[in-house]
Design a protein around this motif. Structure first.
Motif, PDB file in Angstrom:
ATOM      1  N   TYR A   1      57.575 -14.930  17.475  1.00 59.48           N
ATOM      2  CA  TYR A   1      57.786 -15.058  18.916  1.00 59.48           C
ATOM      3  C   TYR A   1      59.204 -14.625  19.304  1.00 59.48           C
ATOM      4  O   TYR A   1      59.446 -14.254  20.445  1.00 59.48           O
TER       5      TYR A   1
ATOM      6  N   TYR B   1      60.518 -11.890  18.664  1.00 55.88           N
ATOM      7  CA  TYR B   1      60.428 -10.518  19.159  1.00 55.88           C
ATOM      8  C   TYR B   1      60.086 -10.494  20.647  1.00 55.88           C
ATOM      9  O   TYR B   1      60.584  -9.666  21.400  1.00 55.88           O
ATOM     10  N   VAL B   2      59.217 -11.406  21.060  1.00 51.96           N
ATOM     11  CA  VAL B   2      58.850 -11.518  22.474  1.00 51.96           C
ATOM     12  C   VAL B   2      60.101 -11.826  23.293  1.00 51.96           C
ATOM     13  O   VAL B   2      60.369 -11.189  24.317  1.00 51.96           O
TER      14      VAL B   2
ATOM     15  N   THR C   1      53.693 -11.545  29.169  1.00 52.21           N
ATOM     16  CA  THR C   1      54.345 -11.385  27.870  1.00 52.21           C
ATOM     17  C   THR C   1      54.617 -12.747  27.226  1.00 52.21           C
ATOM     18  O   THR C   1      54.350 -12.941  26.031  1.00 52.21           O
ATOM     19  N   VAL C   2      55.127 -13.676  28.011  1.00 45.01           N
ATOM     20  CA  VAL C   2      55.422 -15.020  27.492  1.00 45.01           C
ATOM     21  C   VAL C   2      54.140 -15.706  27.023  1.00 45.01           C
ATOM     22  O   VAL C   2      54.093 -16.263  25.924  1.00 45.01           O
TER      23      VAL C   2
ATOM     24  N   GLY D   1      52.199 -13.697  24.219  1.00 48.43           N
ATOM     25  CA  GLY D   1      52.981 -13.726  22.992  1.00 48.43           C
ATOM     26  C   GLY D   1      52.817 -15.001  22.184  1.00 48.43           C
ATOM     27  O   GLY D   1      53.106 -15.016  20.985  1.00 48.43           O
TER      28      GLY D   1
ATOM     29  N   PRO E   1      52.128 -12.582  19.184  1.00 50.84           N
ATOM     30  CA  PRO E   1      53.529 -12.237  19.409  1.00 50.84           C
ATOM     31  C   PRO E   1      53.883 -10.780  19.094  1.00 50.84           C
ATOM     32  O   PRO E   1      54.625 -10.144  19.859  1.00 50.84           O
TER      33      PRO E   1
ATOM     34  N   SER F   1      52.148  -8.481  21.725  1.00 47.41           N
ATOM     35  CA  SER F   1      52.782  -8.654  23.033  1.00 47.41           C
ATOM     36  C   SER F   1      54.186  -8.060  23.050  1.00 47.41           C
ATOM     37  O   SER F   1      54.575  -7.422  24.031  1.00 47.41           O
ATOM     38  N   ALA F   2      54.933  -8.248  21.990  1.00 48.52           N
ATOM     39  CA  ALA F   2      56.279  -7.671  21.922  1.00 48.52           C
ATOM     40  C   ALA F   2      56.207  -6.145  21.919  1.00 48.52           C
ATOM     41  O   ALA F   2      56.997  -5.472  22.588  1.00 48.52           O
TER      42      ALA F   2
ATOM     43  N   GLY G   1      55.293  -5.059  25.330  1.00 43.84           N
ATOM     44  CA  GLY G   1      56.462  -5.263  26.186  1.00 43.84           C
ATOM     45  C   GLY G   1      57.509  -4.180  25.996  1.00 43.84           C
ATOM     46  O   GLY G   1      58.120  -3.718  26.958  1.00 43.84           O
TER      47      GLY G   1
ATOM     48  N   LEU H   1      48.595  -6.694  27.832  1.00 46.49           N
ATOM     49  CA  LEU H   1      49.163  -8.040  27.914  1.00 46.49           C
ATOM     50  C   LEU H   1      48.181  -9.008  28.573  1.00 46.49           C
ATOM     51  O   LEU H   1      48.125 -10.189  28.203  1.00 46.49           O
TER      52      LEU H   1
ATOM     53  N   CYS I   1      45.827 -10.037  25.853  1.00 38.77           N
ATOM     54  CA  CYS I   1      46.469 -11.034  24.974  1.00 38.77           C
ATOM     55  C   CYS I   1      46.473 -12.412  25.634  1.00 38.77           C
ATOM     56  O   CYS I   1      46.230 -13.434  24.974  1.00 38.77           O
TER      57      CYS I   1
END
Length: 146
Positions: free
Chosen positions: A12, A14-15, A81-82, A85, A89, A92-93, A96, A132, A135
């Motif tokens: 996470y 990376y997010v 993203t939050v 992720g 993660p 999503s990263a 992002g 995203l 996800c």
């Protein structure tokens, strides 16, 4: 901090770093608007210029609009993203990072004064947003099934 470390996967981080990177890109865009204000002599509190303000009102407005659109999309990008992720993660990263990359091109293209130039590479930012969303939906479904 131990509680958060138990809830979130190690990746996470990376997010979090991607969101900080986007924040830096947003600051860079804001600085470009400030430069355009000085260059085209569009003073605050004018948000968008008219022909009465400057002969280059379209050039200024395109810089301003490129940043404004990025600000309009930022809450959606950050939220997806939050949340996405938490379950995905790395995906999503990566999405992002792709989103951030395409938004730079979106802004630079818009800033040329020809609005359709924002769509060269910039149009692909919606692929990242869609990914995203997937996800985040996956997280929601997972939570409901748990």
């Amino acid at each position: 901090m131990a509680g958060v470390e138990l809830l979130l996967p190690k990746e996470y981080g990376y997010v979090v770093l991607v969101l900080v990177l986007y924040g830096l890109v947003n600051v860079w865009m804001a600085l470009q608007v400030g430069k355009a204000r000085r260059k085209y002599k569009v003073m605050y509190p004018i948000m968008y210029a008219t022909a009465d303000d400057t002969k280059d009102y379209n050039l200024f407005n395109c810089v301003q609009r490129g940043h404004q659109n990025s600000l309009e999309m930022m809450p959606t990008f950050f939220l997806l993203t939050v949340l996405g992720g938490i379950r995905h993660p790395l995906v999503s990263a990566s999405l992002g990072l792709f989103y951030t990359f395409t938004r730079i091109f979106y802004f630079k293209g818009y800033s040329t004064g020809v609005p359709k130039n924002r769509l060269s590479i910039g149009k692909y930012n919606f692929i990242a947003i869609f990914g995203l969303m997937i996800c985040t939906i996956s997280l929601g479904v997972h939570l409901l099934r748990a």
